[in-house]
Design a protein around this motif. Structure first.
Motif, PDB file in Angstrom:
ATOM      1  N   ILE A 122       5.223  -9.263 -77.533  1.00  0.00           N
ATOM      2  CA  ILE A 122       5.820 -10.598 -77.569  1.00  0.00           C
ATOM      3  C   ILE A 122       5.057 -11.487 -76.600  1.00  0.00           C
ATOM      4  O   ILE A 122       4.898 -11.156 -75.430  1.00  0.00           O
ATOM      5  CB  ILE A 122       7.309 -10.552 -77.145  1.00  0.00           C
ATOM      6  N   LYS A 123       4.584 -12.593 -77.091  1.00  0.00           N
ATOM      7  CA  LYS A 123       3.907 -13.551 -76.225  1.00  0.00           C
ATOM      8  C   LYS A 123       4.944 -14.397 -75.511  1.00  0.00           C
ATOM      9  O   LYS A 123       5.894 -14.869 -76.119  1.00  0.00           O
ATOM     10  CB  LYS A 123       2.980 -14.464 -77.039  1.00  0.00           C
ATOM     11  N   THR A 124       4.758 -14.569 -74.236  1.00  0.00           N
ATOM     12  CA  THR A 124       5.696 -15.348 -73.440  1.00  0.00           C
ATOM     13  C   THR A 124       4.973 -16.505 -72.773  1.00  0.00           C
ATOM     14  O   THR A 124       3.756 -16.470 -72.591  1.00  0.00           O
ATOM     15  CB  THR A 124       6.363 -14.461 -72.373  1.00  0.00           C
ATOM     16  N   ALA A 125       5.756 -17.499 -72.430  1.00  0.00           N
ATOM     17  CA  ALA A 125       5.230 -18.659 -71.713  1.00  0.00           C
ATOM     18  C   ALA A 125       5.695 -18.595 -70.267  1.00  0.00           C
ATOM     19  O   ALA A 125       6.685 -17.920 -69.951  1.00  0.00           O
ATOM     20  CB  ALA A 125       5.724 -19.946 -72.377  1.00  0.00           C
ATOM     21  N   SER A 126       5.020 -19.289 -69.406  1.00  0.00           N
ATOM     22  CA  SER A 126       5.345 -19.220 -67.980  1.00  0.00           C
ATOM     23  C   SER A 126       6.745 -19.727 -67.685  1.00  0.00           C
ATOM     24  O   SER A 126       7.352 -19.324 -66.692  1.00  0.00           O
ATOM     25  CB  SER A 126       4.316 -19.997 -67.159  1.00  0.00           C
ATOM     26  N   ASP A 127       7.287 -20.608 -68.526  1.00  0.00           N
ATOM     27  CA  ASP A 127       8.629 -21.127 -68.265  1.00  0.00           C
ATOM     28  C   ASP A 127       9.715 -20.446 -69.092  1.00  0.00           C
ATOM     29  O   ASP A 127      10.868 -20.848 -69.071  1.00  0.00           O
ATOM     30  CB  ASP A 127       8.678 -22.643 -68.482  1.00  0.00           C
ATOM     31  N   ASP A 128       9.360 -19.363 -69.811  1.00  0.00           N
ATOM     32  CA  ASP A 128      10.369 -18.615 -70.561  1.00  0.00           C
ATOM     33  C   ASP A 128      11.349 -17.950 -69.610  1.00  0.00           C
ATOM     34  O   ASP A 128      10.955 -17.377 -68.599  1.00  0.00           O
ATOM     35  CB  ASP A 128       9.722 -17.509 -71.409  1.00  0.00           C
ATOM     36  N   THR A 129      12.624 -18.007 -69.983  1.00  0.00           N
ATOM     37  CA  THR A 129      13.651 -17.316 -69.216  1.00  0.00           C
ATOM     38  C   THR A 129      13.845 -15.914 -69.801  1.00  0.00           C
ATOM     39  O   THR A 129      13.345 -15.606 -70.887  1.00  0.00           O
ATOM     40  CB  THR A 129      14.990 -18.069 -69.292  1.00  0.00           C
ATOM     41  N   TRP A 130      14.596 -15.099 -69.096  1.00  0.00           N
ATOM     42  CA  TRP A 130      14.938 -13.774 -69.600  1.00  0.00           C
ATOM     43  C   TRP A 130      15.591 -13.907 -70.972  1.00  0.00           C
ATOM     44  O   TRP A 130      15.273 -13.164 -71.894  1.00  0.00           O
ATOM     45  CB  TRP A 130      15.884 -13.089 -68.610  1.00  0.00           C
ATOM     46  N   SER A 131      16.474 -14.877 -71.103  1.00  0.00           N
ATOM     47  CA  SER A 131      17.179 -15.097 -72.366  1.00  0.00           C
ATOM     48  C   SER A 131      16.215 -15.479 -73.482  1.00  0.00           C
ATOM     49  O   SER A 131      16.355 -15.012 -74.625  1.00  0.00           O
ATOM     50  CB  SER A 131      18.247 -16.182 -72.189  1.00  0.00           C
ATOM     51  N   ASP A 132      15.230 -16.313 -73.192  1.00  0.00           N
ATOM     52  CA  ASP A 132      14.219 -16.686 -74.189  1.00  0.00           C
ATOM     53  C   ASP A 132      13.487 -15.447 -74.697  1.00  0.00           C
ATOM     54  O   ASP A 132      13.274 -15.273 -75.897  1.00  0.00           O
ATOM     55  CB  ASP A 132      13.169 -17.641 -73.600  1.00  0.00           C
ATOM     56  N   ILE A 133      13.106 -14.591 -73.775  1.00  0.00           N
ATOM     57  CA  ILE A 133      12.347 -13.388 -74.128  1.00  0.00           C
ATOM     58  C   ILE A 133      13.212 -12.415 -74.925  1.00  0.00           C
ATOM     59  O   ILE A 133      12.781 -11.892 -75.954  1.00  0.00           O
ATOM     60  CB  ILE A 133      11.773 -12.726 -72.859  1.00  0.00           C
ATOM     61  N   PHE A 134      14.434 -12.211 -74.473  1.00  0.00           N
ATOM     62  CA  PHE A 134      15.339 -11.324 -75.211  1.00  0.00           C
ATOM     63  C   PHE A 134      15.539 -11.837 -76.640  1.00  0.00           C
ATOM     64  O   PHE A 134      15.461 -11.063 -77.601  1.00  0.00           O
ATOM     65  CB  PHE A 134      16.697 -11.215 -74.497  1.00  0.00           C
ATOM     66  N   SER A 135      15.807 -13.119 -76.786  1.00  0.00           N
ATOM     67  CA  SER A 135      16.025 -13.704 -78.118  1.00  0.00           C
ATOM     68  C   SER A 135      14.802 -13.525 -79.005  1.00  0.00           C
ATOM     69  O   SER A 135      14.929 -13.203 -80.192  1.00  0.00           O
ATOM     70  CB  SER A 135      16.366 -15.186 -78.002  1.00  0.00           C
ATOM     71  N   ARG A 136      13.626 -13.725 -78.444  1.00  0.00           N
ATOM     72  CA  ARG A 136      12.395 -13.573 -79.220  1.00  0.00           C
ATOM     73  C   ARG A 136      12.219 -12.135 -79.693  1.00  0.00           C
ATOM     74  O   ARG A 136      11.863 -11.884 -80.848  1.00  0.00           O
ATOM     75  CB  ARG A 136      11.196 -14.033 -78.396  1.00  0.00           C
ATOM     76  N   ILE A 137      12.472 -11.180 -78.813  1.00  0.00           N
ATOM     77  CA  ILE A 137      12.374  -9.764 -79.196  1.00  0.00           C
ATOM     78  C   ILE A 137      13.381  -9.456 -80.301  1.00  0.00           C
ATOM     79  O   ILE A 137      13.042  -8.825 -81.305  1.00  0.00           O
ATOM     80  CB  ILE A 137      12.595  -8.842 -77.980  1.00  0.00           C
ATOM     81  N   LEU A 138      14.592  -9.931 -80.144  1.00  0.00           N
ATOM     82  CA  LEU A 138      15.630  -9.670 -81.131  1.00  0.00           C
ATOM     83  C   LEU A 138      15.264 -10.258 -82.493  1.00  0.00           C
ATOM     84  O   LEU A 138      15.318  -9.568 -83.517  1.00  0.00           O
ATOM     85  CB  LEU A 138      16.961 -10.240 -80.636  1.00  0.00           C
ATOM     86  N   VAL A 139      14.852 -11.511 -82.510  1.00  0.00           N
ATOM     87  CA  VAL A 139      14.542 -12.199 -83.771  1.00  0.00           C
ATOM     88  C   VAL A 139      13.275 -11.661 -84.426  1.00  0.00           C
ATOM     89  O   VAL A 139      13.235 -11.439 -85.638  1.00  0.00           O
ATOM     90  CB  VAL A 139      14.430 -13.729 -83.538  1.00  0.00           C
ATOM     91  N   GLU A 140      12.235 -11.420 -83.641  1.00  0.00           N
ATOM     92  CA  GLU A 140      10.950 -11.014 -84.217  1.00  0.00           C
ATOM     93  C   GLU A 140      10.832  -9.519 -84.494  1.00  0.00           C
ATOM     94  O   GLU A 140      10.171  -9.121 -85.450  1.00  0.00           O
ATOM     95  CB  GLU A 140       9.807 -11.434 -83.280  1.00  0.00           C
ATOM     96  N   ARG A 141      11.451  -8.687 -83.670  1.00  0.00           N
ATOM     97  CA  ARG A 141      11.216  -7.247 -83.766  1.00  0.00           C
ATOM     98  C   ARG A 141      12.408  -6.441 -84.288  1.00  0.00           C
ATOM     99  O   ARG A 141      12.216  -5.376 -84.841  1.00  0.00           O
ATOM    100  CB  ARG A 141      10.830  -6.682 -82.394  1.00  0.00           C
ATOM    101  N   ILE A 142      13.617  -6.930 -84.073  1.00  0.00           N
ATOM    102  CA  ILE A 142      14.785  -6.108 -84.373  1.00  0.00           C
ATOM    103  C   ILE A 142      15.556  -6.590 -85.600  1.00  0.00           C
ATOM    104  O   ILE A 142      15.792  -5.819 -86.535  1.00  0.00           O
ATOM    105  CB  ILE A 142      15.705  -6.023 -83.137  1.00  0.00           C
ATOM    106  N   GLU A 143      15.970  -7.850 -85.621  1.00  0.00           N
ATOM    107  CA  GLU A 143      16.821  -8.341 -86.707  1.00  0.00           C
ATOM    108  C   GLU A 143      16.261  -8.113 -88.111  1.00  0.00           C
ATOM    109  O   GLU A 143      17.026  -7.748 -89.002  1.00  0.00           O
ATOM    110  CB  GLU A 143      17.165  -9.817 -86.504  1.00  0.00           C
ATOM    111  N   PRO A 144      14.969  -8.290 -88.355  1.00  0.00           N
ATOM    112  CA  PRO A 144      14.475  -8.077 -89.722  1.00  0.00           C
ATOM    113  C   PRO A 144      14.685  -6.657 -90.243  1.00  0.00           C
ATOM    114  O   PRO A 144      14.682  -6.433 -91.449  1.00  0.00           O
ATOM    115  CB  PRO A 144      12.978  -8.388 -89.608  1.00  0.00           C
ATOM    116  N   ARG A 145      14.880  -5.692 -89.361  1.00  0.00           N
ATOM    117  CA  ARG A 145      15.077  -4.294 -89.780  1.00  0.00           C
ATOM    118  C   ARG A 145      16.541  -3.896 -89.874  1.00  0.00           C
ATOM    119  O   ARG A 145      16.850  -2.799 -90.306  1.00  0.00           O
ATOM    120  CB  ARG A 145      14.375  -3.368 -88.782  1.00  0.00           C
TER     121      ARG A 145
END
Length: 176
Positions: free
Chosen positions: A33-56
């Motif tokens: 998961i690519k992150t930005a310097s201003d991403d919060t923990w919540s931003d990163i968790f949401s990205r992992i969930l949406v991109e890696r987990i939910e589609p399966r």
């Protein structure tokens, strides 16, 4: 039934990912998961969930994902057994979220703290802040324990008709 953190941990994330902030390089490598310097923990968790987990989720059988991190459930009460998590769940079928439910947070002081925290974050990111809905906060002190579920009827129709996109089944036109 699956726990949101168990599924995310299945993505080879650092073992302590859910207990503290983590450095972005570790997350980039571990989860892809690519992150930005201003991403919060919540931003990163949401990205992992949406991109890696939910589609399966929900492929082959309905799947209920529960016990979301509290930061992902602004209006839900904390779990009694672990206050880091919220009484929130989602129902998935064929990689599509069909329903979202939670136990309603009725503690006015806690809800105010959460709203204030969210507004501070909004001000940090966007430079603006909205007033807290004082009528809502006041109503919470009178509200009994409650919970609810919202079912996405349009998503259910999408799956029933094998529509590839939700805009193929919604009854109101979408403006481009």
């Amino acid at each position: 039934m699956a726990n949101s953190t168990d599924l995310a941990n299945g993505q080879d994330l650092p073992e302590d990912f859910f207990g503290q902030e983590n450095d972005r390089l570790t997350l980039d490598r571990a989860a892809g998961i690519k992150t930005a310097s201003d991403d919060t923990w919540s931003d990163i968790f949401s990205r992992i969930l949406v991109e890696r987990i939910e589609p399966r989720l929900g492929n082959g059988k309905p799947t209920i994902l529960d016990q979301y991190p509290r930061s992902e459930a602004a209006l839900a009460r904390a779990c009694r057994h672990d206050a880091r998590f919220a009484e929130r769940f989602e129902l998935f079928l064929c990689g599509v979220e069909l329903a979202n439910g939670f136990g309603e947070l009725t503690d006015a002081d806690e809800q105010r703290r959460r709203f204030e925290s969210e507004m501070a974050e909004k001000e940090r990111i966007y430079g603006e802040r909205h007033p807290i809905d004082e009528d809502f906060i006041a109503a919470l002190s009178e509200m009994p324990n409650a919970g609810g579920v919202a079912l996405g009827f349009d998503r259910l129709v999408m799956l029933a008709t094998s529509a590839g996109r939700i805009d193929r089944v919604i009854w109101t036109p979408v403006q481009d």
